[in-house]
Design an enzyme around this catalytic site. Structure first.
Site, mmCIF file in Angstrom:
data_model
loop_
_atom_site.group_PDB
_atom_site.id
_atom_site.type_symbol
_atom_site.label_atom_id
_atom_site.label_comp_id
_atom_site.label_asym_id
_atom_site.label_seq_id
_atom_site.Cartn_x
_atom_site.Cartn_y
_atom_site.Cartn_z
ATOM 1 N N HIS A 1 -9.333 1.036 5.129
ATOM 2 C CA HIS A 1 -8.055 1.295 5.805
ATOM 3 C C HIS A 1 -8.286 2.263 6.970
ATOM 4 O O HIS A 1 -9.097 3.182 6.865
ATOM 5 C CB HIS A 1 -7.046 1.885 4.818
ATOM 6 C CG HIS A 1 -5.650 1.858 5.352
ATOM 7 N ND1 HIS A 1 -5.197 2.787 6.263
ATOM 8 C CD2 HIS A 1 -4.629 0.985 5.160
ATOM 9 C CE1 HIS A 1 -3.941 2.492 6.591
ATOM 10 N NE2 HIS A 1 -3.574 1.400 5.939
ATOM 11 N N ASN B 1 0.873 -1.170 0.000
ATOM 12 C CA ASN B 1 0.000 0.000 0.000
ATOM 13 C C ASN B 1 0.912 1.223 0.000
ATOM 14 O O ASN B 1 1.503 1.558 1.025
ATOM 15 C CB ASN B 1 -0.892 -0.026 1.249
ATOM 16 C CG ASN B 1 -1.722 1.237 1.400
ATOM 17 O OD1 ASN B 1 -1.778 2.065 0.485
ATOM 18 N ND2 ASN B 1 -2.370 1.390 2.552
ATOM 19 N N TRP B 2 1.017 1.854 -1.164
ATOM 20 C CA TRP B 2 1.941 2.991 -1.276
ATOM 21 C C TRP B 2 1.394 4.237 -0.580
ATOM 22 O O TRP B 2 2.123 5.206 -0.416
ATOM 23 C CB TRP B 2 2.203 3.297 -2.752
ATOM 24 C CG TRP B 2 3.208 2.374 -3.395
ATOM 25 C CD1 TRP B 2 3.901 1.343 -2.787
ATOM 26 C CD2 TRP B 2 3.664 2.401 -4.751
ATOM 27 N NE1 TRP B 2 4.737 0.745 -3.680
ATOM 28 C CE2 TRP B 2 4.621 1.370 -4.904
ATOM 29 C CE3 TRP B 2 3.350 3.195 -5.860
ATOM 30 C CZ2 TRP B 2 5.262 1.122 -6.128
ATOM 31 C CZ3 TRP B 2 3.986 2.934 -7.075
ATOM 32 C CH2 TRP B 2 4.931 1.920 -7.198
ATOM 33 N N LYS B 3 0.106 4.247 -0.234
ATOM 34 C CA LYS B 3 -0.528 5.433 0.367
ATOM 35 C C LYS B 3 -0.279 6.643 -0.547
ATOM 36 O O LYS B 3 -0.231 6.467 -1.773
ATOM 37 C CB LYS B 3 -0.026 5.627 1.799
ATOM 38 C CG LYS B 3 -0.190 4.334 2.628
ATOM 39 C CD LYS B 3 0.066 4.495 4.094
ATOM 40 C CE LYS B 3 -0.102 3.132 4.789
ATOM 41 N NZ LYS B 3 0.046 3.218 6.243
ATOM 42 N N SER C 1 3.778 -2.193 10.301
ATOM 43 C CA SER C 1 5.235 -2.257 10.526
ATOM 44 C C SER C 1 5.830 -3.608 10.151
ATOM 45 O O SER C 1 6.750 -4.094 10.805
ATOM 46 C CB SER C 1 5.570 -1.889 11.973
ATOM 47 O OG SER C 1 5.191 -0.554 12.234
ATOM 48 N N GLU D 1 -5.101 -5.020 10.495
ATOM 49 C CA GLU D 1 -4.079 -4.000 10.718
ATOM 50 C C GLU D 1 -4.362 -3.291 12.041
ATOM 51 O O GLU D 1 -5.188 -2.367 12.088
ATOM 52 C CB GLU D 1 -4.100 -2.965 9.583
ATOM 53 C CG GLU D 1 -3.797 -3.535 8.222
ATOM 54 C CD GLU D 1 -3.236 -2.483 7.273
ATOM 55 O OE1 GLU D 1 -2.151 -2.720 6.747
ATOM 56 O OE2 GLU D 1 -3.859 -1.428 7.093
ATOM 57 N N GLU E 1 -6.660 4.698 7.981
ATOM 58 C CA GLU E 1 -6.451 6.119 7.664
ATOM 59 C C GLU E 1 -7.697 6.714 7.020
ATOM 60 O O GLU E 1 -8.033 7.878 7.236
ATOM 61 C CB GLU E 1 -5.206 6.266 6.765
ATOM 62 C CG GLU E 1 -3.932 5.984 7.563
ATOM 63 C CD GLU E 1 -2.782 5.419 6.754
ATOM 64 O OE1 GLU E 1 -2.816 5.475 5.508
ATOM 65 O OE2 GLU E 1 -1.836 4.899 7.388
ATOM 66 N N GLY F 1 2.787 2.194 10.755
ATOM 67 C CA GLY F 1 3.735 3.289 10.619
ATOM 68 C C GLY F 1 4.455 3.658 11.903
ATOM 69 O O GLY F 1 5.103 4.705 11.974
HETATM 70 P P1 13P Z 1 3.291 0.298 7.611
HETATM 71 O O1 13P Z 1 3.787 -0.997 7.002
HETATM 72 O O2 13P Z 1 4.027 1.495 7.108
HETATM 73 O O3 13P Z 1 3.212 0.211 9.090
HETATM 74 O O4 13P Z 1 1.790 0.502 7.085
HETATM 75 C C1 13P Z 1 0.905 -0.556 7.160
HETATM 76 C C2 13P Z 1 -0.320 -0.192 6.422
HETATM 77 O O5 13P Z 1 -1.056 0.693 6.805
HETATM 78 C C3 13P Z 1 -0.604 -0.926 5.175
HETATM 79 O O6 13P Z 1 -1.892 -0.659 4.715
#
Ligand code: 13P
Length: 254
Positions: free
Chosen positions: A98, A9-11, A216, A170, A100, A176
Site C-alpha cells: 500500500h 481497507n480499514w487502515k 476515493s 491505487e 501508505e 483519501g
Molecule cells: P480511500 O477509498 O479512502 O480513498 O482509500 C483508498 C485506499 O487507500 C484503499 O487501500
C-alpha cells in the site's frame, strides 16, 4: 474466469467494539442483499482480525485480510506480525505494498518482493498495491512506475504463485482525496497491467488475474468504474468504514 472482489481497507480506524459493530452490519447486509458471486473482503487492523474471522464463519461471501505482514517467518522482530500467525487464525488475504506503507514506512519494491514470498509460502493471497504519485503522473511517468512496481515486486514469481495474487491499482493522488481517477484513466492503467501480465506470463494467467481499483471509490462512482472491462472490483478505504456504503459498492456486481 477471474473473480470480482470488493475489499475494504480499514487502515488504522475503528476501535475494537466499533469494528465488530460495523462488521456485523456488513455480514448481515451481504447475506440479505448480495446475489452475485462476488466476494467481499475486509482488511482490518490485527486487533480485530481473529474476532471478525469468527463472526464471518458460515458466510461464504465474506473473507478477512490483514493490512501487512513481516517478511521473516518468525523471530526477534518486536511489534511485528508474521504471515503464519495471520494464516493460523483463518484470514485469507494480506494487503502488501500500500502507498501508505511505501511512503511512511519506507517499504521498497525489493522488501515487498520478500513479503510477497513469505505471504504466499503461508498460503495467503496478497493484495498487491501499485500506483503512481501526482508528480509522477504529471511527468508522464505513470506507466514506467507501474511497470517497475510489477517487475521488482512480483514478476519474480512463477505463474502458479502469481496466480494467487490480487493486484490493486491505487493512484496515490486519488487516495483519501475525494478525487477519483476517471473510469478512462483507471481502465487505461488496468489494461496496461493486464498487458504486462500477458507479456510476462500468458493470456490465460492475465485473464484470470483480479485487478482492483482503489482511490476515493464510493457507491456513486463505483458502477462506472466497475463497468470497465479490466476493472474487477475495488479496494475501498473511507467508504468501507460505513457498512451501508461498503455493501452498496459490493452490490454493484449483483
Ligand atoms: P480511500 O477509498 O479512502 O480513498 O482509500 C483508498 C485506499 O487507500 C484503499 O487501500
Amino acid at each position: 474466469m477471474r473473480k470480482k472482489i470488493v475489499a475494504g481497507n480499514w487502515k488504522m480506524n475503528l476501535d475494537y467494539n466499533e469494528g465488530l459493530g460495523v462488521f456485523s452490519e456488513i455480514i448481515n447486509m451481504v447475506k440479505d442483499e448480495v446475489t452475485g458471486t462476488q466476494e467481499a473482503v475486509i482488511c482490518s487492523p490485527f486487533i480485530h482480525l481473529h474476532s471478525l474471522v469468527q463472526l464471518a464463519k458460515g458466510y461464504t461471501k465474506v473473507s478477512l485480510g490483514a493490512q501487512n505482514a513481516h517478511q521473516a517467518e518468525s523471530g526477534a522482530y518486536t511489534g511485528e506480525t508474521s504471515a503464519k500467525m495471520i494464516k493460523s487464525i483463518g484470514a485469507a488475504y494480506v494487503i502488501l505494498g500500500h502507498s501508505e506503507r511505501r511512503q511512511y514506512f519506507g517499504e521498497t519494491n525489493e522488501l515487498l518482493a520478500k513479503k510477497i514470498d513469505t505471504v504466499l509460502a503461508n498460503d495467503l493471497r496478497p493484495i498487491f498495491c501499485i500506483g503512481e504519485t501526482l508528480q509522477e503522473r504529471e511527468a508522464n511517468q505513470h506507466f514506467d512506475i507501474i511497470k517497475s512496481q510489477l517487475v521488482e515486486g512480483v514478476f519474480h514469481l512463477d505463474a502458479a504463485h502469481f496466480s494467487k495474487l490480487v493486484i490493486a491499482y491505487e493512484p496515490v493522488w486519488a487516495i483519501g482525496t475525494g478525487v477519483t481517477a476517471s473510469s478512462e484513466q483507471a481502465q487505461e492503467i488496468h489494461a496496461f497491467i493486464r498487458k504486462e501480465i500477458v507479456a510476462k506470463y500468458s493470456q490465460e494467467v492475465a485473464d484470470n488475474t483480479t485487478i482492483l481499483y482503489g482511490g476515493s471509490c464510493n457507491p456513486k462512482n463505483a458502477p462506472e468504474l466497475f463497468a470497465q472491462p479490466d476493472i474487477d472490483g475495488g479496494l475501498i478505504g473511507g467508504a468501507s468504514l460505513k457498512s451501508r456504503d461498503f455493501v452498496d459498492i459490493v452490490k454493484v456486481f449483483n
